[in-house]
Design a protein around this motif. Structure first.
Motif, PDB file in Angstrom:
ATOM      1  N   MET A   1      46.457  31.854  47.096  1.00  0.00           N
ATOM      2  CA  MET A   1      45.580  33.023  47.145  1.00  0.00           C
ATOM      3  C   MET A   1      44.191  32.595  47.621  1.00  0.00           C
ATOM      4  SD  MET A   1      44.618  35.782  44.105  1.00  0.00           S
ATOM      5  CE  MET A   1      46.276  35.865  43.475  1.00  0.00           C
ATOM      6  N   ALA A   2      43.560  33.408  48.463  1.00  0.00           N
ATOM      7  CA  ALA A   2      42.234  33.088  49.005  1.00  0.00           C
ATOM      8  C   ALA A   2      41.177  33.150  47.905  1.00  0.00           C
ATOM      9  CB  ALA A   2      41.885  34.068  50.115  1.00  0.00           C
ATOM     10  N   LEU A   3      40.117  32.345  48.081  1.00  0.00           N
ATOM     11  CA  LEU A   3      39.039  32.282  47.091  1.00  0.00           C
ATOM     12  C   LEU A   3      38.471  33.664  46.792  1.00  0.00           C
ATOM     13  CD1 LEU A   3      36.940  30.733  45.378  1.00  0.00           C
ATOM     14  CD2 LEU A   3      35.579  30.472  47.451  1.00  0.00           C
ATOM     15  N   GLN A   4      38.176  34.445  47.841  1.00  0.00           N
ATOM     16  CA  GLN A   4      37.607  35.789  47.664  1.00  0.00           C
ATOM     17  C   GLN A   4      38.499  36.638  46.756  1.00  0.00           C
ATOM     18  OE1 GLN A   4      34.724  37.109  49.274  1.00  0.00           O
ATOM     19  NE2 GLN A   4      34.957  39.103  48.319  1.00  0.00           N
ATOM     20  N   ASP A   5      39.814  36.549  46.975  1.00  0.00           N
ATOM     21  CA  ASP A   5      40.764  37.352  46.193  1.00  0.00           C
ATOM     22  C   ASP A   5      40.818  36.894  44.731  1.00  0.00           C
ATOM     23  OD1 ASP A   5      41.405  38.801  48.471  1.00  0.00           O
ATOM     24  OD2 ASP A   5      43.040  37.450  49.011  1.00  0.00           O
ATOM     25  N   ILE A   6      40.813  35.572  44.529  1.00  0.00           N
ATOM     26  CA  ILE A   6      40.853  35.035  43.157  1.00  0.00           C
ATOM     27  C   ILE A   6      39.627  35.500  42.376  1.00  0.00           C
ATOM     28  CG2 ILE A   6      40.779  32.937  41.748  1.00  0.00           C
ATOM     29  CD1 ILE A   6      42.106  31.486  44.183  1.00  0.00           C
ATOM     30  N   VAL A   7      38.447  35.329  42.993  1.00  0.00           N
ATOM     31  CA  VAL A   7      37.196  35.683  42.314  1.00  0.00           C
ATOM     32  C   VAL A   7      37.128  37.193  42.080  1.00  0.00           C
ATOM     33  CG1 VAL A   7      34.680  35.678  42.474  1.00  0.00           C
ATOM     34  CG2 VAL A   7      35.968  33.671  43.208  1.00  0.00           C
ATOM     35  N   ALA A   8      37.444  37.985  43.108  1.00  0.00           N
ATOM     36  CA  ALA A   8      37.375  39.446  42.980  1.00  0.00           C
ATOM     37  C   ALA A   8      38.328  39.945  41.894  1.00  0.00           C
ATOM     38  CB  ALA A   8      37.705  40.105  44.319  1.00  0.00           C
ATOM     39  N   GLN A   9      39.546  39.405  41.890  1.00  0.00           N
ATOM     40  CA  GLN A   9      40.543  39.828  40.900  1.00  0.00           C
ATOM     41  C   GLN A   9      40.080  39.496  39.480  1.00  0.00           C
ATOM     42  OE1 GLN A   9      44.770  38.212  40.832  1.00  0.00           O
ATOM     43  NE2 GLN A   9      44.885  39.664  42.546  1.00  0.00           N
ATOM     44  N   THR A  10      39.525  38.305  39.316  1.00  0.00           N
ATOM     45  CA  THR A  10      39.074  37.865  37.987  1.00  0.00           C
ATOM     46  C   THR A  10      37.883  38.694  37.512  1.00  0.00           C
ATOM     47  OG1 THR A  10      39.792  35.611  38.507  1.00  0.00           O
ATOM     48  CG2 THR A  10      38.280  35.877  36.644  1.00  0.00           C
ATOM     49  N   VAL A  11      36.890  38.859  38.388  1.00  0.00           N
ATOM     50  CA  VAL A  11      35.663  39.581  38.017  1.00  0.00           C
ATOM     51  C   VAL A  11      35.969  41.053  37.701  1.00  0.00           C
ATOM     52  CG1 VAL A  11      33.434  40.403  38.897  1.00  0.00           C
ATOM     53  CG2 VAL A  11      34.106  38.026  39.243  1.00  0.00           C
ATOM     54  N   THR A  12      36.710  41.726  38.580  1.00  0.00           N
ATOM     55  CA  THR A  12      37.016  43.150  38.350  1.00  0.00           C
ATOM     56  C   THR A  12      37.967  43.320  37.159  1.00  0.00           C
ATOM     57  OG1 THR A  12      38.781  43.081  40.020  1.00  0.00           O
ATOM     58  CG2 THR A  12      36.619  43.838  40.747  1.00  0.00           C
ATOM     59  N   GLY A  13      38.841  42.328  36.947  1.00  0.00           N
ATOM     60  CA  GLY A  13      39.752  42.376  35.797  1.00  0.00           C
ATOM     61  C   GLY A  13      39.020  42.346  34.467  1.00  0.00           C
ATOM     62  N   LEU A  14      37.827  41.751  34.472  1.00  0.00           N
ATOM     63  CA  LEU A  14      37.006  41.699  33.256  1.00  0.00           C
ATOM     64  C   LEU A  14      36.068  42.910  33.143  1.00  0.00           C
ATOM     65  CD1 LEU A  14      36.069  37.900  33.270  1.00  0.00           C
ATOM     66  CD2 LEU A  14      37.563  39.061  31.629  1.00  0.00           C
ATOM     67  N   GLY A  15      36.126  43.809  34.141  1.00  0.00           N
ATOM     68  CA  GLY A  15      35.319  45.033  34.079  1.00  0.00           C
ATOM     69  C   GLY A  15      33.963  44.954  34.747  1.00  0.00           C
ATOM     70  N   TYR A  16      33.770  43.966  35.648  1.00  0.00           N
ATOM     71  CA  TYR A  16      32.491  43.820  36.356  1.00  0.00           C
ATOM     72  C   TYR A  16      32.692  44.087  37.852  1.00  0.00           C
ATOM     73  CZ  TYR A  16      31.244  41.408  32.051  1.00  0.00           C
ATOM     74  OH  TYR A  16      31.024  41.100  30.734  1.00  0.00           O
ATOM     75  N   ASP A  17      31.583  44.281  38.565  1.00  0.00           N
ATOM     76  CA  ASP A  17      31.611  44.389  40.020  1.00  0.00           C
ATOM     77  C   ASP A  17      31.254  43.034  40.619  1.00  0.00           C
ATOM     78  OD1 ASP A  17      32.237  47.073  40.046  1.00  0.00           O
ATOM     79  OD2 ASP A  17      30.166  47.750  40.322  1.00  0.00           O
ATOM     80  N   LEU A  18      31.972  42.650  41.671  1.00  0.00           N
ATOM     81  CA  LEU A  18      31.640  41.432  42.404  1.00  0.00           C
ATOM     82  C   LEU A  18      30.627  41.792  43.477  1.00  0.00           C
ATOM     83  CD1 LEU A  18      32.067  38.455  43.144  1.00  0.00           C
ATOM     84  CD2 LEU A  18      33.979  39.186  44.594  1.00  0.00           C
ATOM     85  N   VAL A  19      29.439  41.179  43.421  1.00  0.00           N
ATOM     86  CA  VAL A  19      28.374  41.466  44.383  1.00  0.00           C
ATOM     87  C   VAL A  19      28.419  40.489  45.553  1.00  0.00           C
ATOM     88  CG1 VAL A  19      25.869  41.616  44.715  1.00  0.00           C
ATOM     89  CG2 VAL A  19      26.901  42.466  42.596  1.00  0.00           C
TER      90      VAL A  19
END
Length: 201
Positions: A1-19
């Motif tokens: 999985m690409a870095l962007q996808d890993i980070v976005a999935q983790t951040v949004t999964g915790l209820g935050y927005d990835l800036v």
């Protein structure tokens, strides 16, 4: 999985927005998060929020074998980037800095230099949809300088743009030590002079 996808999935999964995600020299991976926007809610990212995201990201990045030396999770700060339509809605009425992909001076009816790409002004919704920034080329008064009431103010200028025409847009990092004037926008990280930051030692 690409870095962007890993980070976005983790951040949004915790209820935050990835800036923003940035990779810097020396293996630093910098991740900027924000709380989802709800009109009228004056919530801010805390150190605890950054710690929570850091712990979960460390685990996710290790599982996927992402190579990095240090992870830093922070809140956006006063020059927060604006990337999505929702960002522009959230910060309508604020002062912003925009950089266009191509000069638009000629398209602005000759109001500005034809080769100009950078503008600072108040972000507003344009008539008929879309966005515009409104500014005056009158220099700001210096502290203690008397301003004549008889002098006519410089005319306001407006430049409409679409998000596709932008190379970059950020909140203008203007600090007013008497308190930032939000111009009617919802309270936001725009008022915080520094980032909450949590990094892995």
């Amino acid at each position: 999985m690409a870095l962007q996808d890993i980070v976005a999935q983790t951040v949004t999964g915790l209820g935050y927005d990835l800036v923003e995600i940035e990779r810097s020299a020396g293996g630093l991976l910098r991740v900027t998060i924000d709380l989802p926007w709800h009109p009228g809610a004056g919530q801010f990212v805390t150190v605890e929020d950054c710690e929570k995201v850091t712990r979960q990201l460390q685990f996710a990045l290790e599982v996927d074998g992402v190579d990095y030396k240090r992870l830093e999770v922070s809140s956006p700060g006063i020059d927060r980037p604006l990337r999505h339509e929702q960002d522009f809605e959230r910060f309508a009425g604020e002062m912003v800095d925009i950089t266009l992909k191509a000069p638009m001076g000629a398209a602005a009816g000759g109001q500005v230099a034809a080769n100009r790409k950078k503008f600072r002004g108040r972000l507003e919704r344009a008539e008929g949809g879309g966005w515009q920034i409104v500014w005056s080329d009158e220099p700001a008064a210096k502290p203690g300088q008397r301003v004549s009431r008889k002098k006519a103010p410089a005319p306001l200028q407006a430049l409409g743009f679409s998000l596709d025409e932008l190379k970059e847009a950020r909140l203008a990092p203007i600090v007013d030590f008497k308190g930032r004037k939000t111009g009617g926008a919802a309270p936001s990280q725009a008022g915080a002079p520094s980032n909450d930051q949590v990094g892995e030692p």
